[in-house]
Scaffold this motif. Structure first.
Motif, PDB file in Angstrom:
ATOM      1  N   ALA A   1      51.958  15.136 -22.294  1.00 25.56           N
ATOM      2  CA  ALA A   1      51.359  15.227 -20.682  1.00 25.56           C
ATOM      3  C   ALA A   1      50.239  15.491 -20.338  1.00 25.56           C
ATOM      4  CB  ALA A   1      51.789  16.649 -19.826  1.00 25.56           C
ATOM      5  N   TRP A   2      49.525  16.152 -21.354  1.00 23.16           N
ATOM      6  CA  TRP A   2      47.494  15.817 -20.670  1.00 23.16           C
ATOM      7  C   TRP A   2      48.041  14.070 -21.169  1.00 23.16           C
ATOM      8  CZ3 TRP A   2      44.599  20.366 -24.346  1.00 23.16           C
ATOM      9  CH2 TRP A   2      43.401  20.218 -24.443  1.00 23.16           C
ATOM     10  N   ALA A   3      47.252  13.639 -22.330  1.00 22.93           N
ATOM     11  CA  ALA A   3      46.632  12.138 -22.686  1.00 22.93           C
ATOM     12  C   ALA A   3      48.037  11.878 -23.175  1.00 22.93           C
ATOM     13  CB  ALA A   3      45.864  13.055 -24.301  1.00 22.93           C
TER      14      ALA A   3
ATOM     15  N   LEU B   1      34.485  17.412 -17.874  1.00 23.07           N
ATOM     16  CA  LEU B   1      35.195  16.448 -19.286  1.00 23.07           C
ATOM     17  C   LEU B   1      34.133  16.990 -20.237  1.00 23.07           C
ATOM     18  CD1 LEU B   1      36.571  13.086 -18.022  1.00 23.07           C
ATOM     19  CD2 LEU B   1      38.034  15.556 -18.454  1.00 23.07           C
ATOM     20  N   LEU B   2      34.967  17.205 -21.756  1.00 23.29           N
ATOM     21  CA  LEU B   2      34.263  17.748 -22.980  1.00 23.29           C
ATOM     22  C   LEU B   2      34.875  17.364 -23.869  1.00 23.29           C
ATOM     23  CD1 LEU B   2      31.548  18.295 -24.515  1.00 23.29           C
ATOM     24  CD2 LEU B   2      31.801  20.420 -24.247  1.00 23.29           C
ATOM     25  N   TYR B   3      35.164  15.810 -24.805  1.00 24.47           N
ATOM     26  CA  TYR B   3      35.869  15.476 -26.144  1.00 24.47           C
ATOM     27  C   TYR B   3      34.977  15.102 -27.338  1.00 24.47           C
ATOM     28  CZ  TYR B   3      39.500  17.280 -22.645  1.00 24.47           C
ATOM     29  OH  TYR B   3      39.999  17.338 -22.030  1.00 24.47           O
ATOM     30  N   THR B   4      35.009  15.566 -28.485  1.00 28.29           N
ATOM     31  CA  THR B   4      34.512  15.643 -29.325  1.00 28.29           C
ATOM     32  C   THR B   4      36.067  14.416 -30.129  1.00 28.29           C
ATOM     33  OG1 THR B   4      32.837  17.250 -29.690  1.00 28.29           O
ATOM     34  CG2 THR B   4      33.243  15.794 -31.650  1.00 28.29           C
ATOM     35  N   ALA B   5      34.755  13.372 -30.911  1.00 29.18           N
ATOM     36  CA  ALA B   5      36.315  12.674 -31.614  1.00 29.18           C
ATOM     37  C   ALA B   5      36.274  13.517 -32.886  1.00 29.18           C
ATOM     38  CB  ALA B   5      35.471  11.410 -31.717  1.00 29.18           C
TER      39      ALA B   5
ATOM     40  N   VAL C   1      38.084  27.625 -25.885  1.00 29.58           N
ATOM     41  CA  VAL C   1      37.714  28.930 -25.312  1.00 29.58           C
ATOM     42  C   VAL C   1      36.777  29.100 -26.192  1.00 29.58           C
ATOM     43  CG1 VAL C   1      37.825  31.131 -25.323  1.00 29.58           C
ATOM     44  CG2 VAL C   1      39.309  29.471 -24.061  1.00 29.58           C
ATOM     45  N   PRO C   2      36.868  29.088 -27.293  1.00 33.45           N
ATOM     46  CA  PRO C   2      36.094  30.052 -28.642  1.00 33.45           C
ATOM     47  C   PRO C   2      34.685  28.857 -28.652  1.00 33.45           C
ATOM     48  CG  PRO C   2      37.529  29.964 -29.717  1.00 33.45           C
ATOM     49  CD  PRO C   2      38.298  28.829 -28.354  1.00 33.45           C
ATOM     50  N   PHE C   3      34.037  27.646 -28.228  1.00 32.09           N
ATOM     51  CA  PHE C   3      33.264  27.115 -28.045  1.00 32.09           C
ATOM     52  C   PHE C   3      32.460  27.213 -27.334  1.00 32.09           C
ATOM     53  CE2 PHE C   3      31.004  23.205 -25.518  1.00 32.09           C
ATOM     54  CZ  PHE C   3      30.234  23.168 -27.144  1.00 32.09           C
ATOM     55  N   PHE C   4      33.255  27.855 -25.438  1.00 37.70           N
ATOM     56  CA  PHE C   4      32.263  28.186 -24.761  1.00 37.70           C
ATOM     57  C   PHE C   4      31.585  29.065 -24.936  1.00 37.70           C
ATOM     58  CE2 PHE C   4      34.490  24.632 -22.712  1.00 37.70           C
ATOM     59  CZ  PHE C   4      33.221  23.812 -21.955  1.00 37.70           C
ATOM     60  N   VAL C   5      32.631  30.000 -25.402  1.00 37.74           N
ATOM     61  CA  VAL C   5      32.450  31.766 -25.523  1.00 37.74           C
ATOM     62  C   VAL C   5      30.736  31.761 -26.580  1.00 37.74           C
ATOM     63  CG1 VAL C   5      32.377  33.845 -26.449  1.00 37.74           C
ATOM     64  CG2 VAL C   5      34.096  32.994 -25.118  1.00 37.74           C
TER      65      VAL C   5
HETATM   66  C1  LIG Z   1      36.189  21.379 -27.745  1.00 41.04           C
HETATM   67  C2  LIG Z   1      35.619  21.042 -28.369  1.00 41.04           C
HETATM   68  C3  LIG Z   1      35.540  19.795 -27.408  1.00 41.04           C
HETATM   69  C4  LIG Z   1      34.682  21.299 -29.215  1.00 41.04           C
HETATM   70  O1  LIG Z   1      33.263  20.265 -30.416  1.00 41.04           O
HETATM   71  P1  LIG Z   1      32.160  20.131 -31.306  1.00 41.04           P
HETATM   72  O2  LIG Z   1      32.170  19.157 -31.287  1.00 41.04           O
HETATM   73  O3  LIG Z   1      33.281  20.392 -32.544  1.00 41.04           O
HETATM   74  O4  LIG Z   1      32.085  22.148 -31.144  1.00 41.04           O
HETATM   75  P2  LIG Z   1      31.026  21.762 -31.876  1.00 41.04           P
HETATM   76  O5  LIG Z   1      31.101  21.644 -33.654  1.00 41.04           O
HETATM   77  O6  LIG Z   1      29.484  21.694 -31.115  1.00 41.04           O
HETATM   78  O7  LIG Z   1      30.658  23.167 -32.017  1.00 41.04           O
HETATM   79  C5  LIG Z   1      30.037  24.509 -31.592  1.00 41.04           C
HETATM   80  C6  LIG Z   1      30.975  26.271 -31.754  1.00 41.04           C
HETATM   81  O8  LIG Z   1      31.456  26.076 -31.144  1.00 41.04           O
HETATM   82  C7  LIG Z   1      32.579  26.911 -32.097  1.00 41.04           C
HETATM   83  N1  LIG Z   1      34.088  26.027 -31.728  1.00 41.04           N
HETATM   84  C8  LIG Z   1      33.974  24.729 -31.737  1.00 41.04           C
HETATM   85  N2  LIG Z   1      34.987  24.365 -31.995  1.00 41.04           N
HETATM   86  C9  LIG Z   1      35.739  25.564 -32.432  1.00 41.04           C
HETATM   87  C10 LIG Z   1      37.544  25.596 -32.803  1.00 41.04           C
HETATM   88  N3  LIG Z   1      38.154  24.732 -32.912  1.00 41.04           N
HETATM   89  N4  LIG Z   1      38.057  26.801 -33.042  1.00 41.04           N
HETATM   90  C11 LIG Z   1      36.430  28.115 -33.633  1.00 41.04           C
HETATM   91  N5  LIG Z   1      35.676  27.831 -32.633  1.00 41.04           N
HETATM   92  C12 LIG Z   1      35.041  26.892 -32.595  1.00 41.04           C
HETATM   93  C13 LIG Z   1      31.805  27.514 -33.368  1.00 41.04           C
HETATM   94  O9  LIG Z   1      31.408  28.434 -33.145  1.00 41.04           O
HETATM   95  C14 LIG Z   1      31.558  25.857 -33.637  1.00 41.04           C
HETATM   96  O10 LIG Z   1      30.248  26.384 -34.518  1.00 41.04           O
HETATM   97  P3  LIG Z   1      30.539  25.923 -36.113  1.00 41.04           P
HETATM   98  O11 LIG Z   1      31.176  24.944 -35.744  1.00 41.04           O
HETATM   99  O12 LIG Z   1      29.022  26.490 -36.347  1.00 41.04           O
HETATM  100  O13 LIG Z   1      31.117  27.388 -36.464  1.00 41.04           O
HETATM  101  C15 LIG Z   1      36.370  19.909 -29.593  1.00 41.04           C
HETATM  102  O14 LIG Z   1      36.807  20.948 -30.560  1.00 41.04           O
HETATM  103  C16 LIG Z   1      37.554  19.080 -28.839  1.00 41.04           C
HETATM  104  O15 LIG Z   1      36.921  18.296 -28.100  1.00 41.04           O
HETATM  105  N6  LIG Z   1      39.054  19.544 -28.556  1.00 41.04           N
HETATM  106  C17 LIG Z   1      39.864  18.755 -28.053  1.00 41.04           C
HETATM  107  C18 LIG Z   1      40.087  18.227 -26.415  1.00 41.04           C
HETATM  108  C19 LIG Z   1      39.195  20.094 -25.467  1.00 41.04           C
HETATM  109  O16 LIG Z   1      40.313  21.147 -25.494  1.00 41.04           O
HETATM  110  N7  LIG Z   1      38.675  19.855 -25.043  1.00 41.04           N
HETATM  111  C20 LIG Z   1      37.950  20.274 -23.885  1.00 41.04           C
HETATM  112  C21 LIG Z   1      38.258  20.967 -22.924  1.00 41.04           C
HETATM  113  S1  LIG Z   1      38.545  22.094 -21.537  1.00 41.04           S
END
Ligand SMILES: CC(C)(COP(=O)(O)OP(=O)(O)OC[C@H]1O[C@@H](n2cnc3c(N)ncnc32)[C@H](O)[C@@H]1OP(=O)(O)O)[C@@H](O)C(=O)NCCC(=O)NCCS
Length: 154
Positions: A37-39, A80-84, A122-126
């Motif tokens: 549903a999301w994607a 939007l924030l998405y990593t491959a 959430v953990p990323f933004f925290v």
């Molecule tokens: C959330 C997301 C954007 C993070 O992207 P990323 O490039 O992997 O993030 P970073 O490598 O910059 O992470 C930085 C820190 O954030 C935290 N973090 C990131 N992903 C995490 C996870 N899955 N679980 C726990 N902590 C996480 C960690 O503290 C991490 O540092 P570390 O790797 O040294 O432990 C990615 O997991 C994503 O695209 N998720 C799926 C889609 C999504 O939910 N997007 C956001 C919509 S609001």
């Protein structure tokens, strides 16, 4: 890794990053019905073209490959924030957020960032200093999702 602005030619690539990211990185928190549903697959490129046209989007790339993207609005909203998947946990989203914060502060005088974070994000933004201000349940294509409104002062 370098940053560049989105152009219309990037629509298919970013829709692909979004779709693979959700179906790979969000599996621990959202089941298959929620992820579909999301994607939806394949992504609707007309919908993406319209959506991205309303946002300011930064692409992180290396050797011509899109590693991730962030889309924001001039009021500080991170939409939007998405990593491959292959580039996860390598600092891509952190670098994108830092660049967006710089552009919003310098270009728009923004002092606060806000977003609606998925359970995955959430953990990323925290980690980046955001506080949760509200828990929300939203519906996407008839399916419910929990998410968290979060904000941070620059
Ligand atoms: C959330 C997301 C954007 C993070 O992207 P990323 O490039 O992997 O993030 P970073 O490598 O910059 O992470 C930085 C820190 O954030 C935290 N973090 C990131 N992903 C995490 C996870 N899955 N679980 C726990 N902590 C996480 C960690 O503290 C991490 O540092 P570390 O790797 O040294 O432990 C990615 O997991 C994503 O695209 N998720 C799926 C889609 C999504 O939910 N997007 C956001 C919509 S609001």
């Amino acid at each position: 890794m370098k940053f560049r602005d989105y152009t219309e030619n990037d629509t298919e690539c970013l829709a692909g990053v979004f779709t693979s990211s959700v179906h790979s990185l969000a599996t621990a928190k959202y089941d298959a019905v929620q992820r579909d549903a999301w994607a939806p697959t394949p992504p609707d490129l007309d919908v993406w073209h319209h959506r991205l046209g309303q946002l300011l989007t930064i692409i992180a790339e290396e050797d011509g490959q899109c590693l991730g993207f962030l889309s924001y609005e001039p009021d500080g909203h991170i939409d939007l924030l998405y990593t491959a998947p292959d580039s996860a946990r390598k600092g891509v989203a952190s670098a994108l957020l830092e660049e967006a914060a710089r552009q919003l502060s310098e270009g728009f005088g923004v002092t606060d960032l806000f977003t609606e974070a998925s359970l995955v994000a959430v953990p990323f933004f925290v980690r980046h200093g955001f506080d949760t201000v509200d828990e929300q349940t939203v519906s996407r294509n008839g399916v419910s999702f929990r998410r968290f409104a979060m904000q941070r002062t620059l």
